[in-house]
Design a protein around this motif. Sequence first.
Motif, PDB file in Angstrom:
ATOM      1  N   VAL A 130       0.850  -1.187   0.000  1.00 20.88           N
ATOM      2  CA  VAL A 130       0.000   0.000   0.000  1.00 20.88           C
ATOM      3  C   VAL A 130       0.886   1.238   0.000  1.00 20.88           C
ATOM      4  CG1 VAL A 130      -1.868   1.194   1.187  1.00 20.88           C
ATOM      5  CG2 VAL A 130      -1.713  -1.288   1.306  1.00 20.88           C
ATOM      6  N   THR A 131       0.551   2.232  -0.821  1.00 22.28           N
ATOM      7  CA  THR A 131       1.347   3.462  -0.844  1.00 22.28           C
ATOM      8  C   THR A 131       0.816   4.423   0.214  1.00 22.28           C
ATOM      9  OG1 THR A 131      -0.071   4.616  -2.407  1.00 22.28           O
ATOM     10  CG2 THR A 131       1.629   3.195  -3.337  1.00 22.28           C
ATOM     11  N   ALA A 132       1.507   5.566   0.342  1.00 24.77           N
ATOM     12  CA  ALA A 132       1.097   6.567   1.322  1.00 24.77           C
ATOM     13  C   ALA A 132      -0.304   7.074   1.033  1.00 24.77           C
ATOM     14  CB  ALA A 132       2.091   7.724   1.317  1.00 24.77           C
ATOM     15  N   ALA A 133      -0.699   7.049  -0.241  1.00 27.60           N
ATOM     16  CA  ALA A 133      -2.028   7.541  -0.601  1.00 27.60           C
ATOM     17  C   ALA A 133      -3.103   6.493  -0.319  1.00 27.60           C
ATOM     18  CB  ALA A 133      -2.056   7.919  -2.072  1.00 27.60           C
ATOM     19  N   GLY A 134      -2.686   5.304   0.163  1.00 22.51           N
ATOM     20  CA  GLY A 134      -3.654   4.250   0.425  1.00 22.51           C
ATOM     21  C   GLY A 134      -3.991   3.439  -0.812  1.00 22.51           C
ATOM     22  N   LYS A 135      -3.296   3.765  -1.924  1.00 21.55           N
ATOM     23  CA  LYS A 135      -3.544   3.012  -3.163  1.00 21.55           C
ATOM     24  C   LYS A 135      -2.784   1.695  -3.106  1.00 21.55           C
ATOM     25  CE  LYS A 135      -2.494   5.767  -6.718  1.00 21.55           C
ATOM     26  NZ  LYS A 135      -2.345   6.245  -8.082  1.00 21.55           N
ATOM     27  N   PRO A 136      -3.341   0.625  -3.700  1.00 22.41           N
ATOM     28  CA  PRO A 136      -2.548  -0.608  -3.755  1.00 22.41           C
ATOM     29  C   PRO A 136      -1.385  -0.448  -4.733  1.00 22.41           C
ATOM     30  CG  PRO A 136      -4.616  -0.877  -4.924  1.00 22.41           C
ATOM     31  CD  PRO A 136      -4.664   0.473  -4.292  1.00 22.41           C
ATOM     32  N   PHE A 137      -0.267  -1.074  -4.413  1.00 25.86           N
ATOM     33  CA  PHE A 137       0.912  -1.023  -5.270  1.00 25.86           C
ATOM     34  C   PHE A 137       1.395  -2.447  -5.477  1.00 25.86           C
ATOM     35  CE2 PHE A 137       5.517  -1.110  -5.714  1.00 25.86           C
ATOM     36  CZ  PHE A 137       5.725  -0.226  -6.744  1.00 25.86           C
ATOM     37  N   ILE A 138       1.518  -2.846  -6.735  1.00 26.15           N
ATOM     38  CA  ILE A 138       2.005  -4.198  -7.010  1.00 26.15           C
ATOM     39  C   ILE A 138       3.499  -4.110  -7.279  1.00 26.15           C
ATOM     40  CG2 ILE A 138       1.753  -6.256  -8.428  1.00 26.15           C
ATOM     41  CD1 ILE A 138      -0.828  -5.660  -7.134  1.00 26.15           C
ATOM     42  N   HIS A 139       4.266  -4.811  -6.455  1.00 22.53           N
ATOM     43  CA  HIS A 139       5.717  -4.822  -6.651  1.00 22.53           C
ATOM     44  C   HIS A 139       6.075  -5.881  -7.692  1.00 22.53           C
ATOM     45  CE1 HIS A 139       9.997  -4.691  -5.571  1.00 22.53           C
ATOM     46  NE2 HIS A 139       9.958  -6.005  -5.678  1.00 22.53           N
ATOM     47  N   HIS A 140       6.708  -5.445  -8.776  1.00 25.61           N
ATOM     48  CA  HIS A 140       7.163  -6.403  -9.789  1.00 25.61           C
ATOM     49  C   HIS A 140       8.653  -6.616  -9.632  1.00 25.61           C
ATOM     50  CE1 HIS A 140       3.689  -6.598 -12.662  1.00 25.61           C
ATOM     51  NE2 HIS A 140       3.324  -5.595 -11.886  1.00 25.61           N
ATOM     52  N   HIS A 141       9.055  -7.859  -9.634  1.00 22.99           N
ATOM     53  CA  HIS A 141      10.479  -8.169  -9.558  1.00 22.99           C
ATOM     54  C   HIS A 141      11.118  -7.862 -10.913  1.00 22.99           C
ATOM     55  CE1 HIS A 141      13.664 -11.337  -8.245  1.00 22.99           C
ATOM     56  NE2 HIS A 141      14.115 -10.109  -8.202  1.00 22.99           N
ATOM     57  N   SER A 142      12.076  -6.944 -10.938  1.00 20.96           N
ATOM     58  CA  SER A 142      12.666  -6.526 -12.206  1.00 20.96           C
ATOM     59  C   SER A 142      14.112  -6.958 -12.282  1.00 20.96           C
ATOM     60  CB  SER A 142      12.607  -5.009 -12.353  1.00 20.96           C
ATOM     61  OG  SER A 142      11.365  -4.530 -11.971  1.00 20.96           O
ATOM     62  N   ALA A 143      14.632  -6.954 -13.498  1.00 21.02           N
ATOM     63  CA  ALA A 143      16.027  -7.332 -13.675  1.00 21.02           C
ATOM     64  C   ALA A 143      16.937  -6.128 -13.476  1.00 21.02           C
ATOM     65  CB  ALA A 143      16.219  -7.924 -15.062  1.00 21.02           C
ATOM     66  N   HIS A 144      16.479  -4.957 -13.911  1.00 21.62           N
ATOM     67  CA  HIS A 144      17.334  -3.776 -13.905  1.00 21.62           C
ATOM     68  C   HIS A 144      16.666  -2.696 -13.070  1.00 21.62           C
ATOM     69  CE1 HIS A 144      20.081  -0.779 -15.049  1.00 21.62           C
ATOM     70  NE2 HIS A 144      19.347  -0.199 -15.971  1.00 21.62           N
ATOM     71  N   CYS A 145      17.475  -1.958 -12.291  1.00 20.66           N
ATOM     72  CA  CYS A 145      16.870  -1.029 -11.337  1.00 20.66           C
ATOM     73  C   CYS A 145      16.185   0.148 -12.010  1.00 20.66           C
ATOM     74  CB  CYS A 145      17.914  -0.546 -10.345  1.00 20.66           C
ATOM     75  SG  CYS A 145      19.250   0.397 -11.077  1.00 20.66           S
ATOM     76  N   GLU A 146      16.843   0.743 -13.009  1.00 16.84           N
ATOM     77  CA  GLU A 146      16.313   1.990 -13.551  1.00 16.84           C
ATOM     78  C   GLU A 146      15.033   1.748 -14.362  1.00 16.84           C
ATOM     79  OE1 GLU A 146      19.341   4.345 -15.328  1.00 16.84           O
ATOM     80  OE2 GLU A 146      17.982   6.006 -15.712  1.00 16.84           O
ATOM     81  N   SER A 147      15.026   0.699 -15.191  1.00 15.28           N
ATOM     82  CA  SER A 147      13.817   0.413 -15.963  1.00 15.28           C
ATOM     83  C   SER A 147      12.695  -0.041 -15.032  1.00 15.28           C
ATOM     84  CB  SER A 147      14.108  -0.636 -17.031  1.00 15.28           C
ATOM     85  OG  SER A 147      14.819  -1.713 -16.486  1.00 15.28           O
ATOM     86  N   GLY A 148      13.054  -0.797 -13.986  1.00 15.65           N
ATOM     87  CA  GLY A 148      12.052  -1.251 -13.029  1.00 15.65           C
ATOM     88  C   GLY A 148      11.398  -0.088 -12.309  1.00 15.65           C
ATOM     89  N   THR A 149      12.228   0.876 -11.869  1.00 14.50           N
ATOM     90  CA  THR A 149      11.700   2.043 -11.169  1.00 14.50           C
ATOM     91  C   THR A 149      10.799   2.868 -12.074  1.00 14.50           C
ATOM     92  OG1 THR A 149      13.728   2.112  -9.880  1.00 14.50           O
ATOM     93  CG2 THR A 149      12.385   4.089  -9.881  1.00 14.50           C
TER      94      THR A 149
END
Lengths: 132, 344
Positions: B5-24
Amino acid sequence: MKVNEVPQDITYYEGVKRACFALNDEGKYVVVTSVGWDDEAVVNGLAVDDLAATLEHTRKAVLAGVKSPLCYHMERRQMTPEILAKTAGIAAFRVKRHFRPEIFAKLKLSVLDRYAQALAITKQELMTVPQK
Amino acid sequence: MSSEVTAAGKPFIHHHSAHCESGTTSALFRDKGVEISESMIFGIGSGIYFGHLPFIKWVGLPITTFRSRPGTLFAKASKRIGGKFFTKKYHSAKKGMADLRRVLSEGHIVGLTTNIYWLTYFPNRFRFQFNGHNIVVLREIENGFRVSDPVLEYPVDCLTEDMERARFARGPLEPRGFMYYAENVPLNPNLRLACIAAMKDTCNMMLRTPFPFVGIRGMRYLAKKTISSPDKLGFKEACRRLANIVRMQEEVGTGGAGFRFMYAAFLQEAADLFASAELAQLSKEMTAIGDIWREFAVVSARIIKQRGQAEETFAKAGGLMLICAGREEQLFQELDRIAKKLQA
């Protein structure tokens, strides 16, 4: 690389998994987690051993009174004199000078504070190195 | 994948990424309702690259890179897809941390550039002084922040103290607390237009460079240097250099084969987007090239492990790299030709 070719050798990841791109049976790319790869562990091992050997060499030099503990703690944080200089706000040539034990011993408390802060250790830690 | 959950109370789906910058970057887009994959962002941000910089040393070894310079991927991807992003660097750590808290309390999720050494939630062997690691901060918690680090499988907690050190670490490529978040993004971006611009840019970087150290030329240069390295530098030093290349290729969050598999995934998605059989073919070719890069890593590891006793030689490792250079040159020439024909 196909999904079943993603290496799953338990190596040094310490339980952390890594995402790899691989082709599934339908020929589509998917993200697969890997727990490690032996061949990668070999090259990482070389680099880690390198760092550890340098650090051990420095530690002995400190105990022998050739270098100051500052040098050891800097290397432990994988820093260079330039990075440490910028982090502590002390000129690089002074940092290098402080690697000499006789000069390090005479440093003012305020300078030691800045080094301790930059290296995220206490002042007591900064003055010594581990005995073994 | 895991839910947060984010600070706004919205759900956030964490995706496992290979690279940090593209993932972010893809996490920031997804949070605003634009479903876009990591590989797509990687392609649109022209993340694939090759460079060997013999005159810049990192722990005494020349830098080899398979990716574009940290920061450019986000800048290019956000510009090509469109949308308004807030970006800021800070001189004062205090102000930077206060701003982070303020933006989080306004309900945004925030991308940060950090130094990976000070992020203590990583295993020790992953930690080194590198100032280009990107993470997403979800919300503030007691004594720290809830962080979605794209290269980790699950979100983690990060102490305030670690966060401040990581954001304001000094040294090469200083992050200076670089912070970015999406203010608004178009809900139906023109991905085809973005893809075409990105493909042309990538081909330019790989094929038409004036410098001998980057792109396909850089690959050939490094291959030749690798072949002659045991004679010139001695076996031990040559091994260190070779190990460093393989580390850059496999270890630092690449998704395998120095981002080649990730780019193949992008080409595959682009093939669907344009309904182009030619691009699908290129994706297969890129996968094949990636497999050769993996073989290069295997051969290199054997050279290092067996200390020159085996039949694997530096000449073989360099030869594999030359094959990669030749095939990648053909691939990017082909891609260049296709990209010019594609209709947005």
